[in-house]
Design a protein around this motif. Structure first.
Motif, PDB file in Angstrom:
ATOM      1  N   MET A   1     -12.230   1.458 -13.255  1.00  0.00           N
ATOM      2  CA  MET A   1     -12.020   2.995 -13.468  1.00  0.00           C
ATOM      3  C   MET A   1     -11.358   3.031 -14.450  1.00  0.00           C
ATOM      4  O   MET A   1     -10.172   2.383 -14.780  1.00  0.00           O
ATOM      5  CB  MET A   1     -11.593   3.762 -12.134  1.00  0.00           C
ATOM      6  CG  MET A   1     -11.587   5.522 -12.502  1.00  0.00           C
ATOM      7  SD  MET A   1     -11.016   6.388 -11.050  1.00  0.00           S
ATOM      8  CE  MET A   1     -12.246   6.295  -9.998  1.00  0.00           C
TER       9      MET A   1
ATOM     10  N   ASP B   1      -6.155   7.385 -16.453  1.00  0.00           N
ATOM     11  CA  ASP B   1      -6.054   8.577 -16.862  1.00  0.00           C
ATOM     12  C   ASP B   1      -5.031   8.883 -17.976  1.00  0.00           C
ATOM     13  O   ASP B   1      -4.988  10.105 -18.343  1.00  0.00           O
ATOM     14  CB  ASP B   1      -5.700   9.465 -15.700  1.00  0.00           C
ATOM     15  CG  ASP B   1      -6.977   9.546 -14.585  1.00  0.00           C
ATOM     16  OD1 ASP B   1      -7.767   9.518 -15.182  1.00  0.00           O
ATOM     17  OD2 ASP B   1      -6.501   9.633 -13.309  1.00  0.00           O
TER      18      ASP B   1
ATOM     19  N   TYR C   1     -16.652  10.554 -10.359  1.00  0.00           N
ATOM     20  CA  TYR C   1     -16.558   9.461 -11.753  1.00  0.00           C
ATOM     21  C   TYR C   1     -17.889   8.687 -11.508  1.00  0.00           C
ATOM     22  O   TYR C   1     -18.344   7.816 -10.809  1.00  0.00           O
ATOM     23  CB  TYR C   1     -15.432   8.599 -11.669  1.00  0.00           C
ATOM     24  CG  TYR C   1     -14.931   7.900 -12.836  1.00  0.00           C
ATOM     25  CD1 TYR C   1     -14.422   8.513 -13.901  1.00  0.00           C
ATOM     26  CD2 TYR C   1     -15.187   6.444 -12.690  1.00  0.00           C
ATOM     27  CE1 TYR C   1     -14.184   8.003 -14.882  1.00  0.00           C
ATOM     28  CE2 TYR C   1     -14.580   5.863 -13.923  1.00  0.00           C
ATOM     29  CZ  TYR C   1     -14.152   6.540 -14.976  1.00  0.00           C
ATOM     30  OH  TYR C   1     -13.629   5.722 -15.827  1.00  0.00           O
TER      31      TYR C   1
ATOM     32  N   CYS D   1     -17.639  12.874 -15.120  1.00  0.00           N
ATOM     33  CA  CYS D   1     -17.177  13.406 -13.945  1.00  0.00           C
ATOM     34  C   CYS D   1     -17.165  15.047 -14.311  1.00  0.00           C
ATOM     35  O   CYS D   1     -17.295  15.536 -15.113  1.00  0.00           O
ATOM     36  CB  CYS D   1     -15.849  12.831 -13.189  1.00  0.00           C
ATOM     37  SG  CYS D   1     -14.616  13.169 -14.627  1.00  0.00           S
TER      38      CYS D   1
END
Length: 338
Positions: free
Chosen positions: A1, A4, A201, A270
């Motif tokens: 992933m 952020d 996501y 997302c």
């Protein structure tokens, strides 16, 4: 992933009518150095460029949304067997993606003939919308009146591409070399990424390196673009609404003998918003032989790739090269084994 955290790629200002944009000045070479270092260390950089106003960009994406909202059968009328060109619909690998490739965008005579033919029809057609999108990108009055507006837009994109080309040449001290050392044509692509049904996501575009010299792109401020750092971490990019992003491709990496970094990138979606973007790809012209510049081969940077024909490399990508990870395809095709 993807992370952020905000990942800061270099933001480089291209301020028109300033000494920095006057080739040969000290300011110019300082700017060239910034561009080279960004391409070497990050494989991409943000071009802070306010020549095209935000309102015009908003109008562009408004028209793009209308284009993609057309019925599927209408969009399929723009199918093209050539890679990256014509309409591309959702696939198993990229179920959220749709795109339109506009070929020969830097062939002004061909483009003029095409747009004159399109505008000669009274009824609505898919190609008309495509031209409206392109024209909105630069037309200061937001209304496309003739093919000259489209050609003006393409000249601006090519001007930006050629400017970066010169900066790269000069940054390596290759000013005396032919300015046509990276001869290319422009392919425009309008791109849409649908919001994932789960709102979670989800892959919008698989991880890949571009195969061309370089790509200039921008989006409608819906996040999604991610790049892979040299330590193999995926991070999100956050770009100013008035900026472009330049991405180094495999051909430029090969031309620089590996000094420039062909960055692996992807789009991850997302939330509830769809994403639109526009990309201008600098494609080597038919018959181009990609080879490392002799000035960029030394003990610290021994040669890593053989000379290769770009057209043959493209065919390899869509044949036996499909099974190879994107960032390794050029090495599988032209790598020098020691």
């Amino acid at each position: 992933m993807g992370s952020d955290s905000q990942y800061q790629i270099p933001a480089i200002e291209f301020t028109m009518n300033s000494p920095e944009m006057d080739r040969g000045t000290d300011e110019w070479y300082h700017l060239c150095k910034k561009v080279r270092e960004a391409c070497e260390n990050y494989g991409c950089f943000e071009i802070v460029y306010d020549k095209i106003p935000p309102q015009l960009r908003a109008e562009t994406f408004s028209a793009s949304r209308k284009l993609f909202s057309l019925p599927l059968e209408t969009k399929k009328q723009n199918l093209n067997p050539k890679p990256y060109q014509g309409y591309v619909g959702p696939s198993v690998r990229a179920p959220l993606y749709e795109g339109f490739g506009f070929e020969e965008a830097s062939n002004y005579e061909s483009l003029g003939s095409l747009t004159e033919d399109i505008w000669s029809h009274d009824q609505f057609c898919l190609n008309l919308w495509l031209c409206i999108v392109i024209c909105l990108f630069v037309c200061s009055c937001y209304i496309c009146c003739n093919c000259g507006t489209v050609i003006s837009m393409m000249k601006q994109l090519d001007e930006l591409k050629d400017m970066i080309n010169l900066m790269i040449l000069d940054s390596y001290g290759l000013e005396e070399t032919s300015n046509l050392i990276m001869v290319s044509k422009t392919l425009l692509r309008l791109q849409k990424y649908t919001a994932p049904p789960s709102r979670e996501y989800t892959m919008g575009s698989p991880a890949h390196t571009d195969k061309n010299f370089g790509t200039i792109l921008f989006d409608d401020q819906v996040s999604g673009l991610e790049v892979q750092t040299k330590d193999e971490q995926w991070v999100k990019l956050s770009i100013s609404p008035r900026s472009f992003v330049f991405v180094v491709g495999d051909s430029l990496m090969a031309w620089s003998n590996g000094r420039m970094h062909s960055v692996n990138h992807r789009v991850m979606m997302c939330g509830e918003k769809e994403r639109h973007s526009l990309a201008a790809f600098a494609l080597p012209i038919e018959g181009s032989i990609i080879k490392a510049q002799k000035e960029l081969v030394d003990e610290d940077y021994p040669r890593i790739l053989k000379d290769f024909d770009y057209t043959d490399f493209s065919k390899f990508i869509f044949s036996e090269g499909r099974a190879i990870e994107s960032q390794m395809q050029v090495f599988a095709y032209a790598g020098i084994r020691t």
